[in-house]
Design an enzyme around this catalytic site. Structure first.
Site, PDB file in Angstrom:
ATOM      1  N   ASP A   1     -15.029  -2.254  -1.250  1.00 58.18           N
ATOM      2  CA  ASP A   1     -13.704  -2.916  -0.808  1.00 58.18           C
ATOM      3  C   ASP A   1     -13.275  -3.773   0.468  1.00 58.18           C
ATOM      4  O   ASP A   1     -13.837  -3.072   1.778  1.00 58.18           O
ATOM      5  CB  ASP A   1     -12.358  -1.747  -1.117  1.00 58.18           C
ATOM      6  CG  ASP A   1     -10.881  -1.936  -0.810  1.00 58.18           C
ATOM      7  OD1 ASP A   1     -10.479  -3.378  -0.025  1.00 58.18           O
ATOM      8  OD2 ASP A   1     -10.173  -1.204  -1.297  1.00 58.18           O
TER       9      ASP A   1
ATOM     10  N   ASP B   1      -8.986  -7.188  -0.098  1.00 56.51           N
ATOM     11  CA  ASP B   1      -7.712  -6.204   0.274  1.00 56.51           C
ATOM     12  C   ASP B   1      -6.757  -7.057   0.674  1.00 56.51           C
ATOM     13  O   ASP B   1      -7.142  -8.439   1.285  1.00 56.51           O
ATOM     14  CB  ASP B   1      -8.124  -5.115   1.388  1.00 56.51           C
ATOM     15  CG  ASP B   1      -6.879  -4.099   1.536  1.00 56.51           C
ATOM     16  OD1 ASP B   1      -6.493  -4.297   0.734  1.00 56.51           O
ATOM     17  OD2 ASP B   1      -6.765  -4.820   2.889  1.00 56.51           O
TER      18      ASP B   1
ATOM     19  N   GLU C   1      -6.094  -8.428  -4.350  1.00 57.92           N
ATOM     20  CA  GLU C   1      -4.999  -7.800  -4.311  1.00 57.92           C
ATOM     21  C   GLU C   1      -4.329  -9.017  -4.160  1.00 57.92           C
ATOM     22  O   GLU C   1      -4.201  -9.818  -2.596  1.00 57.92           O
ATOM     23  CB  GLU C   1      -5.586  -6.713  -3.717  1.00 57.92           C
ATOM     24  CG  GLU C   1      -4.052  -5.563  -4.156  1.00 57.92           C
ATOM     25  CD  GLU C   1      -3.349  -5.135  -2.546  1.00 57.92           C
ATOM     26  OE1 GLU C   1      -2.802  -4.410  -3.134  1.00 57.92           O
ATOM     27  OE2 GLU C   1      -3.753  -5.565  -1.131  1.00 57.92           O
TER      28      GLU C   1
ATOM     29  N   HIS D   1      -4.518   3.732  -5.174  1.00 60.93           N
ATOM     30  CA  HIS D   1      -4.429   5.010  -4.843  1.00 60.93           C
ATOM     31  C   HIS D   1      -3.382   4.373  -3.861  1.00 60.93           C
ATOM     32  O   HIS D   1      -2.417   5.075  -2.789  1.00 60.93           O
ATOM     33  CB  HIS D   1      -6.047   4.769  -3.370  1.00 60.93           C
ATOM     34  CG  HIS D   1      -6.619   2.927  -3.032  1.00 60.93           C
ATOM     35  ND1 HIS D   1      -5.581   2.539  -3.764  1.00 60.93           N
ATOM     36  CD2 HIS D   1      -5.106   2.512  -1.700  1.00 60.93           C
ATOM     37  CE1 HIS D   1      -6.105   1.534  -2.725  1.00 60.93           C
ATOM     38  NE2 HIS D   1      -5.932   1.376  -1.897  1.00 60.93           N
ATOM     39  N   ASP D   2      -2.645   3.510  -3.955  1.00 60.30           N
ATOM     40  CA  ASP D   2      -1.064   3.590  -3.851  1.00 60.30           C
ATOM     41  C   ASP D   2       0.020   3.881  -5.124  1.00 60.30           C
ATOM     42  O   ASP D   2       1.368   3.609  -4.067  1.00 60.30           O
ATOM     43  CB  ASP D   2      -1.414   1.695  -3.417  1.00 60.30           C
ATOM     44  CG  ASP D   2      -2.349   1.400  -2.273  1.00 60.30           C
ATOM     45  OD1 ASP D   2      -2.414   1.702  -1.238  1.00 60.30           O
ATOM     46  OD2 ASP D   2      -2.609  -0.180  -2.012  1.00 60.30           O
TER      47      ASP D   2
HETATM   48  C1  GLC Z   1      -3.688  -2.441   0.482  1.00 62.33           C
HETATM   49  C2  GLC Z   1      -4.098  -1.228   0.100  1.00 62.33           C
HETATM   50  C3  GLC Z   1      -3.231  -0.173   0.868  1.00 62.33           C
HETATM   51  C4  GLC Z   1      -3.456  -0.493   2.338  1.00 62.33           C
HETATM   52  C5  GLC Z   1      -3.378  -2.107   2.770  1.00 62.33           C
HETATM   53  C6  GLC Z   1      -3.771  -2.844   4.080  1.00 62.33           C
HETATM   54  O1  GLC Z   1      -2.147  -2.928  -0.252  1.00 62.33           O
HETATM   55  O2  GLC Z   1      -4.852  -0.777  -0.932  1.00 62.33           O
HETATM   56  O3  GLC Z   1      -3.953   1.087   0.867  1.00 62.33           O
HETATM   57  O4  GLC Z   1      -2.734   0.426   4.014  1.00 62.33           O
HETATM   58  O5  GLC Z   1      -3.350  -2.486   2.190  1.00 62.33           O
HETATM   59  O6  GLC Z   1      -4.829  -2.743   4.225  1.00 62.33           O
END
Ligand code: GLC
Ligand code: CA
Length: 547
Positions: free
Chosen positions: A96, A196, A246, A320-321
């Site tokens: 990641d 990310d 993402e 995980h979010d």
């Molecule tokens: C992404 C991750 C999340 C994190 C955010 C900031 O959305 O999935 O868990 O808090 O980025 O890095």
């Protein structure tokens, strides 16, 4: 990347997966211990969320050193062993990469704070009076996106937590430094990367107030994002690795460009539009019942749009979010098993690459925490305060967190029904929610009718039926608001997938020549189909294959 469409990816949140040294926190050795389990499930890649050196304000998404492993999770030797042992099982490891921001404890930021101009230019610093932030942009974790540094007389931008400072991608030194990170991990045998919030990296040249909102539209899919991604991929030679970006609040047009092979950007994208159908007026912190017809429409539009232009989706419900899907779009009590299997089917047989988030294959549910002390997540804790300030009662705020908190996904993996769920022998960093019944891996491995075995079948189908990996898609039963149904087809083969997203029985006319199809998979044992009608049971899923 070519030839990847029959692959399935499993996401691990290491802190909550398996604890090997009994300190209550999952670690890399713990993942090694469970590789046989993952091999049995049949997945091809593991994406592991960040385990690099970090103050852990945002559980590792605040990186202080991209090249080293946080001792909390183990050592470089552990990672090398993990890569090697996974490889022996034909499993690739994906890392990641958090490249939109670093922790304020990163050396670059420390030097910026020390007054080194060169490093201030690694971040987004703006001069200004201490009373007014440079723009009205809001942090995604609540409050202003700007923090004032008195001794510099400057503000810095943080789209997330105040300890996560946004990097300045317009500075070529930053882009080059991040390429070194990729090259380093690639040389260790890493087979792919998840990037990310990568569509937030390109901020406009001139930063201005957003008169229409929180700033998001000004930096999302920003002016140079495609150019920067192309450069990153080209200069690190990762076009043949598995890559996924993402994409926060993105558009279909941009995701086509990010993922279309000719563009040489990424293999695929995550987008989240389908996971906002239970937000009231788009507000995450106002809970409402999921709007299934809208969910259907979003999934359909993205499937058809990506197909038309040869883009590629990551297909998923959980990470995980996100809250657990069976508690969110299913019924985690009366139809726990049925709805977990139906939800899995509806996603896995789509056109795209399925992701399984740890515990989803066991039908893990939301945490149902009922006091603020049980929460750990920085976003949840911030928003609890914000909601109380807005005048909500404690009970109301807790009810919203119970539905929305990212901690719902972060409770320890349920390996067995032992104390601490076989996750650890010590009390874990976050509470283990109810473990009643067979909501654990050990029990489900023994039971051929379990959710675990059902996921195994879905994964196997993608590998054995070309029509699932490669086929085209169109949609059926459009006039049935609670039924999500589609057809996958190639010149030779065809399958039809029908999913009942409701608590009710639904009678359907057979829109296809039923006699020519045989049932390939379902979550009920008795099927009620006669005289050209199908009677769907609550949360039933039916997968037919043309003979
Ligand atoms: C992404 C991750 C999340 C994190 C955010 C900031 O959305 O999935 O868990 O808090 O980025 O890095
Ligand atoms: Ca540990």
């Amino acid at each position: 990347m070519s030839d990847f469409k029959d692959k399935v990816i499993y996401q691990i949140y290491p802190r909550s997966f398996k604890d090997s040294n009994q300190d209550g926190i999952g670690d890399l050795k713990g993942i090694i211990q469970q590789l046989d389990y993952l091999q049995e499930l049949g997945i091809d890649y593991i994406w592991i969320t960040p385990f690099f050196v970090s103050p852990q304000r945002d559980n590792g998404y605040d990186i202080a050193d991209y090249f080293n492993i946080d001792p909390l999770f183990g050592s470089m030797k552990d990672l090398e062993q993990l890569i090697d042992e996974a490889d022996q099982r034909n499993i690739g490891i994906m890392l990641d990469m958090v490249f939109n921001h670093t922790s304020t404890k990163h050396d670059w930021f420390k030097r910026a704070l020390n007054g080194e101009k060169e490093y201030q230019d690694y971040y987004i610093f703006k001069e200004g009076s201490k009373d007014t932030p440079p723009t009205n942009w809001e942090s995604k974790f609540g409050g202003s996106a700007w923090e004032y540094v008195p001794h510099l007389g400057k503000w810095y931008l943080h789209l997330f937590d105040v300890t996560q400072a946004d990097l300045n991608w317009n500075n070529k030194c930053v882009r080059d430094a991040l390429k070194q990170v990729i090259l380093f991990w690639k040389s260790k045998g890493i087979k792919g990367f998840r990037f990310d919030v990568i569509n937030l990296i390109s901020k406009p040249e001139v930063l201005e107030d957003d008169m229409l909102g929180d700033g998001r539209r000004l930096y999302t899919d920003g002016p140079n994002v495609h150019e920067y991604l192309k450069e990153l991929v080209k200069d690190t030679g990762i076009e043949d690795l598995m890559t996924v970006g993402e994409m926060s609040s993105t558009t279909l047009e941009n995701c086509i460009r990010y993922s279309k092979p000719e563009e040489k950007e990424l293999t695929m994208c995550f987008n989240f539009h389908h996971l906002k159908v239970d937000y009231l007026n788009g507000d995450k912190w106002e809970v409402t019942k999921p709007d299934i017809p809208t969910l259907k429409k979003i999934l359909m539009d993205w499937q058809m749009g990506m197909q038309k232009e040869n883009g590629w989706n990551a297909v998923f419900w959980c990470n995980h979010d996100q809250p657990r899907v069976v508690s969110r779009f299913g019924d985690d009590k009366r139809y726990w098993k049925e709805s977990a299997k139906m939800l899995a089917t509806s996603i896995h047989l789509l056109r795209g690459t399925p992701y399984i988030y740890q515990g989803e294959e066991l039908g893990m549910t939301n945490a149902y925490f009922d006091s603020i002390e049980q929460y750990r997540d920085v976003e949840s804790l911030n928003y609890y305060e914000i909601m109380i300030k807005q005048g909500k009662s404690k009970e109301e705020a807790l009810e919203i967190l119970a539905a929305r908190s990212r901690d719902n996904a972060r409770t320890p993996m349920l390996w067995s029904n032992e104390r601490y769920a076989g996750f650890s022998e010590k009390e874990p960093w976050i509470l283990i929610p109810s473990m009643e019944g067979d909501k654990n891996a050990l029990a489900q491995k023994e039971d051929s009718n379990s959710i675990f075995h059902y996921y195994k079948k879905l994964i196997h189908l993608r590998k054995t039926k070309e029509v699932i990996a490669e086929g085209r898609i169109d949609f059926m039963y459009l006039s049935q608001p609670e039924v999500f149904a589609y057809r996958r087809y190639t010149d030779q083969d065809q399958i039809i997938v029908i999913n009942n997203f409701s608590h009710d029985k639904i009678q359907l006319d057979c829109e296809f020549d039923c006699k020519r199809y045989q049932l390939l998979l379902s979550n009920y044992t008795l099927h009620q189909q006669k005289e050209g009608k199908i009677l769907l049971q609550p949360y039933e899923t039916l997968v037919y294959e043309r003979r």
